[in-house]
Design an enzyme around this catalytic site. Structure first.
Site, PDB file in Angstrom:
ATOM      1  N   LYS A 126       0.659  -1.315  -0.146  1.00  0.00           N
ATOM      2  CA  LYS A 126      -0.025   0.076  -0.220  1.00  0.00           C
ATOM      3  C   LYS A 126       1.137   1.325   0.388  1.00  0.00           C
ATOM      4  O   LYS A 126       2.270   0.934   0.890  1.00  0.00           O
ATOM      5  CB  LYS A 126      -1.156   0.091   1.002  1.00  0.00           C
ATOM      6  CG  LYS A 126      -2.268  -1.318   1.159  1.00  0.00           C
ATOM      7  CD  LYS A 126      -2.831  -0.925   2.723  1.00  0.00           C
ATOM      8  CE  LYS A 126      -2.054  -1.225   3.513  1.00  0.00           C
ATOM      9  NZ  LYS A 126      -2.748  -1.564   5.001  1.00  0.00           N
ATOM     10  N   THR A 175      -8.268   4.021   7.211  1.00  0.00           N
ATOM     11  CA  THR A 175      -8.007   3.559   5.718  1.00  0.00           C
ATOM     12  C   THR A 175      -7.620   1.866   6.187  1.00  0.00           C
ATOM     13  O   THR A 175      -8.246   1.103   5.130  1.00  0.00           O
ATOM     14  CB  THR A 175      -6.816   4.050   5.603  1.00  0.00           C
ATOM     15  OG1 THR A 175      -5.816   4.461   6.245  1.00  0.00           O
ATOM     16  CG2 THR A 175      -7.842   5.801   5.657  1.00  0.00           C
ATOM     17  N   CYS A 214      -7.859  -0.716   7.954  1.00  0.00           N
ATOM     18  CA  CYS A 214      -8.354  -1.986   8.478  1.00  0.00           C
ATOM     19  C   CYS A 214      -9.237  -2.316   7.560  1.00  0.00           C
ATOM     20  O   CYS A 214     -10.185  -3.375   7.574  1.00  0.00           O
ATOM     21  CB  CYS A 214      -8.936  -1.669   9.586  1.00  0.00           C
ATOM     22  SG  CYS A 214      -7.339  -1.273  11.025  1.00  0.00           S
TER      23      CYS A 214
END
Length: 269
Positions: A178, A214, A216
């Site tokens: 990410k 965000t 989770c």
């Protein structure tokens, strides 16, 4: 009347008393996707929008009992794993997920905060690496977690791609590195690698101070989509769309970093 078959997802994670992340965010995300949410708490945190003031870990036997209670009674179509906190809990969860008839497992390796602070000790990091990564259908590390797992600095898009390759070699079937913690044009850009397909997934960043939960939410949304039958990469794409939309309708609650708007279609704005 025959009951309507509802997909079922299980989240194994910590509780956030402020409601923005953890189990609370996961269950709201499951509900948004019309997936029945079940849960196993690994920790109880005292926190609000300004931070965490206390963490109480659940005994590993309690976590085991919660997972067993769900899986012995219901079909579990997908699992999201979040905060495991310590080695005993990691071992307990890994033992169960390796033996129970559950669907694909999405692992959010909660090891390092988005700001770069290590959240668990080295023994727990080692246990996550050896026990949980091989069980993951999809692993979703943030930039700092990817750095720790891949053993390299991550500054560029090519760094993200190389980190995804290295982490994939540790055992997960697919990795999503990410880019929420990246700078400039890479913010909001994620990299997917499943051993064959290397994809760059970019969305336009949303400017808001209210971003709590965000990570989770993304992993829970991926699990929900898998429970609904989506293919892994498609589940990730759809989950990213959901999180981006929720970021556009954040909740300005409390005096700190508020949560994203999990139920944004119901927002009167």
């Amino acid at each position: 009347m025959t009951p309507f078959p509802v997909p079922i997802a299980l989240t194994i994670a910590g509780s956030d008393s402020g409601g923005g992340a953890g189990i609370q965010a996961d269950l709201r995300t499951f509900s948004f996707h019309r997936v029945h949410g079940t849960s196993a708490l690994t920790a109880i945190t005292a926190q609000n929008t300004r931070g965490v003031t206390r963490v109480d870990l659940m005994p590993p036997e309690s976590v085991t009992a919660q997972v067993s209670a769900v899986a012995s009674d219901m079909r579990v179509d997908a699992v999201k794993v979040g905060m495991l906190a310590q080695r005993g809990i990691i071992d307990a969860v890994a033992d169960q997920l390796g033996s129970l008839p559950v669907g694909p497992v999405v692992v959010d390796p909660v090891m390092v905060s988005r700001a770069g602070s290590q959240l668990i000790d080295d023994a727990a990091v080692a246990a996550l690496r050896s026990r949980m990564l091989p069980l993951a259908a999809i692993l979703t590390p943030n930039r700092h977690e990817a750095r720790l797992l891949a053993g390299m600095d991550i500054e560029t898009l090519e760094d993200m791609r190389e980190a995804a390759r290295r982490i994939h070699a540790l055992g997960p079937r697919a990795v999503l590195v990410k880019g929420g913690g990246m700078q400039g044009a890479l913010r909001g850009t994620d990299v997917w690698f499943d051993g064959a397909q290397l994809e760059t997934l970019a969305v336009e960043p949303v400017e808001t101070p209210n971003t709590h939960g965000t990570g989770c939410t993304l992993s829970a949304a991926i699990a929900a989509r898998l429970a609904l039958g989506s293919a892994p990469l498609e589940a990730v794409r759809l989950a990213k769309e959901y999180v981006t939309a929720a970021l556009r309708y954040p909740l300005a609650v409390g005096h700190g970093n508020g949560p994203i708007g999990h139920f944004f279609p119901l927002n009167p704005r």
